[in-house]
Enzyme design. Structure first.
Site, PDB file in Angstrom:
ATOM      1  N   GLU A   1       0.821  -1.217   0.000  1.00  0.00           N
ATOM      2  CA  GLU A   1       0.000   0.000   0.000  1.00  0.00           C
ATOM      3  C   GLU A   1       0.854   1.266   0.000  1.00  0.00           C
ATOM      4  O   GLU A   1       0.869   2.017   0.984  1.00  0.00           O
ATOM      5  CB  GLU A   1      -0.932   0.000   1.217  1.00  0.00           C
ATOM      6  CG  GLU A   1      -1.889  -1.170   1.263  1.00  0.00           C
ATOM      7  CD  GLU A   1      -2.629  -1.273   2.580  1.00  0.00           C
ATOM      8  OE1 GLU A   1      -2.387  -0.417   3.473  1.00  0.00           O
ATOM      9  OE2 GLU A   1      -3.426  -2.204   2.744  1.00  0.00           O
ATOM     10  N   PRO A   2       1.572   1.567  -1.072  1.00  0.00           N
ATOM     11  CA  PRO A   2       2.331   2.819  -1.105  1.00  0.00           C
ATOM     12  C   PRO A   2       1.415   4.022  -1.326  1.00  0.00           C
ATOM     13  O   PRO A   2       0.513   3.985  -2.156  1.00  0.00           O
ATOM     14  CB  PRO A   2       3.257   2.627  -2.308  1.00  0.00           C
ATOM     15  CG  PRO A   2       2.487   1.717  -3.221  1.00  0.00           C
ATOM     16  CD  PRO A   2       1.718   0.787  -2.309  1.00  0.00           C
ATOM     17  N   GLY A   3       1.617   5.050  -0.553  1.00  0.00           N
ATOM     18  CA  GLY A   3       0.881   6.302  -0.746  1.00  0.00           C
ATOM     19  C   GLY A   3       1.860   7.440  -0.890  1.00  0.00           C
ATOM     20  O   GLY A   3       2.018   8.033  -1.958  1.00  0.00           O
TER      21      GLY A   3
ATOM     22  N   ARG B   1       2.702  19.320   8.751  1.00  0.00           N
ATOM     23  CA  ARG B   1       3.610  18.256   9.161  1.00  0.00           C
ATOM     24  C   ARG B   1       4.821  18.757   9.954  1.00  0.00           C
ATOM     25  O   ARG B   1       5.305  18.081  10.852  1.00  0.00           O
ATOM     26  CB  ARG B   1       4.075  17.442   7.951  1.00  0.00           C
ATOM     27  CG  ARG B   1       2.957  16.656   7.287  1.00  0.00           C
ATOM     28  CD  ARG B   1       3.489  15.727   6.208  1.00  0.00           C
ATOM     29  NE  ARG B   1       4.240  14.623   6.775  1.00  0.00           N
ATOM     30  CZ  ARG B   1       5.560  14.535   6.764  1.00  0.00           C
ATOM     31  NH1 ARG B   1       6.302  15.496   6.191  1.00  0.00           N
ATOM     32  NH2 ARG B   1       6.163  13.500   7.309  1.00  0.00           N
TER      33      ARG B   1
ATOM     34  N   CYS C   1      -1.072  32.872  13.132  1.00  0.00           N
ATOM     35  CA  CYS C   1      -0.787  33.407  14.467  1.00  0.00           C
ATOM     36  C   CYS C   1      -0.373  32.290  15.412  1.00  0.00           C
ATOM     37  O   CYS C   1      -1.037  31.995  16.410  1.00  0.00           O
ATOM     38  CB  CYS C   1      -2.006  34.149  15.004  1.00  0.00           C
ATOM     39  SG  CYS C   1      -2.354  35.663  14.104  1.00  0.00           S
ATOM     40  N   GLU C   2       0.723  31.647  15.083  1.00  0.00           N
ATOM     41  CA  GLU C   2       1.314  30.593  15.898  1.00  0.00           C
ATOM     42  C   GLU C   2       2.833  30.678  15.754  1.00  0.00           C
ATOM     43  O   GLU C   2       3.348  30.753  14.641  1.00  0.00           O
ATOM     44  CB  GLU C   2       0.873  29.199  15.432  1.00  0.00           C
ATOM     45  CG  GLU C   2      -0.588  28.873  15.666  1.00  0.00           C
ATOM     46  CD  GLU C   2      -0.891  28.571  17.122  1.00  0.00           C
ATOM     47  OE1 GLU C   2       0.047  28.266  17.880  1.00  0.00           O
ATOM     48  OE2 GLU C   2      -2.076  28.637  17.491  1.00  0.00           O
TER      49      GLU C   2
END
Length: 461
Positions: A318-320, A358, A389-390
């Protein structure tokens, strides 16, 4: 890494960057392993993908935007299909899914893995053959299972005893016998070159092998006879560069298969070893080509089957990320450049954690390059950050960019095809960027840019 009140991503105070990052001899040079296959820098210094310059793409589609190299995506589909010629290759749709990608996956002859009702809806809306679909998920609802049954989904991966009960009842009511796999938690967590073989039973997915739950699940399905138990499933992690974890997982899951054979006289016909194959986000990543992965995994399965005197089951993978991740880059426009004296240079772009979570979520590393022009200035170590605003709104923690990077410049970040658009949000009510496929000198929008009207349309208060 030193603690920092603004978060761990700020703990590496100073302008030295990570130990592995070296000042480039040519700040304009591209590292081919990081970029889609048709990306080049022209004589004028502008990046080009599929025969179209990023300056033209930005003028037509705006920024930020995800640009998909369609030839690259198709080539990676073919790489896996040809390498694993005797296996079923499922594209893991959770990495990125839209109708155009579904059709490409179908045209290239891959199977498709979905893990929610929404992903199933996209696959069916695109006309993907239901018999080539696999359906994952640790908490599939009754309505999702019923829809999978009605559609004729080819494989349903069972993840809990409650799900066995739900699907058995639904199948009995519908007079159907769906093909199922049992997801086995084998106690292996693979992360690049190391795996932990003890503690990873503690997770939400699958049936524990060590505790006997996986064998009990198989026994229940076989005893009842309503569901068609085709085989076992294992998935050990993500961004994997070493097949050692697959070797341990295959040994354990095939050991279970032998146990089922000995106890029940049934030799299961299928084995799914999942995905998680890694890609290159930076020069520190060294992924294996699909052909090498296939050779090693097939060798592992053959050896373990021989050791257990099992007939070789039909293999699935199952490569994604390994299919779509390298096929896409994100293009941004620089808004501000801020030199925090003695610490680092911040290059702020018009996207950020809403289009790529990520870095903030996983402390992931990315690369970047000045995309709209070349520069003769010396490289400086910069941090590419977003507009949200982080303080943790970081796209690329450390990268060398030319010293004359300025507002209005285009910056491209490669390797953003997997888990960027699929995990994108509307934080700060920022509309999500479009996905644009580029091929043979032309571009086409396959997921349009969201608008403020889209945001307001959901706000019924």
């Amino acid at each position: 890494m030193r603690a920092h009140e603004a978060g761990a991503l700020h703990g590496d105070i100073g302008n030295r960057g990570p130990a592995w990052l070296r000042t480039p001899e040519d700040v304009n040079a591209l590292v081919p392993a990081l970029w889609p296959r048709t990306v080049v820098r022209t004589d004028e210094g502008v990046l080009e993908v599929g025969g179209v310059s990023v300056t033209d793409l930005a003028a037509e589609h705006g920024t930020p935007a995800y640009f998909l190299d369609e030839d690259d995506l198709r080539a990676r589909c073919r790489d896996f299909k040809e390498a694993f010629a005797d296996a079923d290759v499922y594209y893991a749709g959770k990495s990125f899914l839209c109708k155009a990608v579904v059709r490409i996956v179908d045209e290239e002859g891959l199977f498709l893995d979905v893990c929610s009702g929404g992903e199933l809806a996209v696959a069916l809306a695109a006309g993907f053959p239901a018999e080539r679909l696999g359906f994952h998920g640790n908490n599939k609802s009754v309505s999702e299972l019923r829809r999978a049954l009605d559609a004729g989904v080819g494989r349903i991966v069972l993840d809990s005893f409650h799900e066995i009960e739900r699907l058995t009842e639904l199948a009995r009511e519908a007079g159907k016998r769906p093909a199922v796999l049992i997801r086995v938690t084998v106690g292996v967590e693979a992360h690049t070159h190391e795996f932990i073989a003890t503690a990873h039973e503690d997770q939400k997915f699958g049936f524990s092998l060590a505790g006997g739950a996986a064998f009990e699940a198989a026994t229940r399905v076989l005893d009842d006879g309503v569901l068609d138990l085709r085989g076992l499933h294992s998935h050990i992690g993500s961004q994997i560069f070493d097949t050692s974890g697959f070797e341990v997982a295959a040994r354990r899951v095939l050991g279970l298969q032998a146990q089922i054979r000995d106890a029940r006289g049934v030799e299961l016909a299928e084995l799914d070893l999942g995905g998680g194959f890694g890609i290159a986000y930076t020069t520190q990543d060294d992924p294996s080509p699909a052909s090498d992965l296939a050779k090693r995994i097939n060798k592992i399965v053959d050896a373990e089957c021989q050791a257990e005197s099992l007939q070789r089951p039909k293999l699935s993978i199952e490569p994604g990320r390994a299919v779509v991740g390298p096929a896409v880059f994100t293009l941004y426009e620089v808004g501000t450049v801020k030199n925090v004296d003695g610490i680092r240079t911040y290059v702020s772009v018009d996207g950020g954690m809403s289009d790529n979570i990520r870095t903030a979520l996983y402390d992931a590393s990315y690369s970047a390059t000045l995309a709209g022009r070349a520069s003769t200035e010396a490289p400086i170590l910069a941090r590419v950050v977003g507009k949200h605003c982080e303080s943790g709104d970081i796209v690329v923690k450390d990268e060398f960019l030319p010293a004359d990077v300025q507002p209005g410049d285009l910056v491209a970040v490669p390797g953003t095809g997997a888990y960027c658009r699929s995990m994108a949000s509307n934080y700060n009510h920022v509309p999500r960027p479009p996905v644009v496929a580029v091929r043979d000198g032309a571009s086409r929008v396959i997921v349009r840019r969201e608008t403020e009207d889209d945001l307001l349309a959901l706000d019924v208060g």
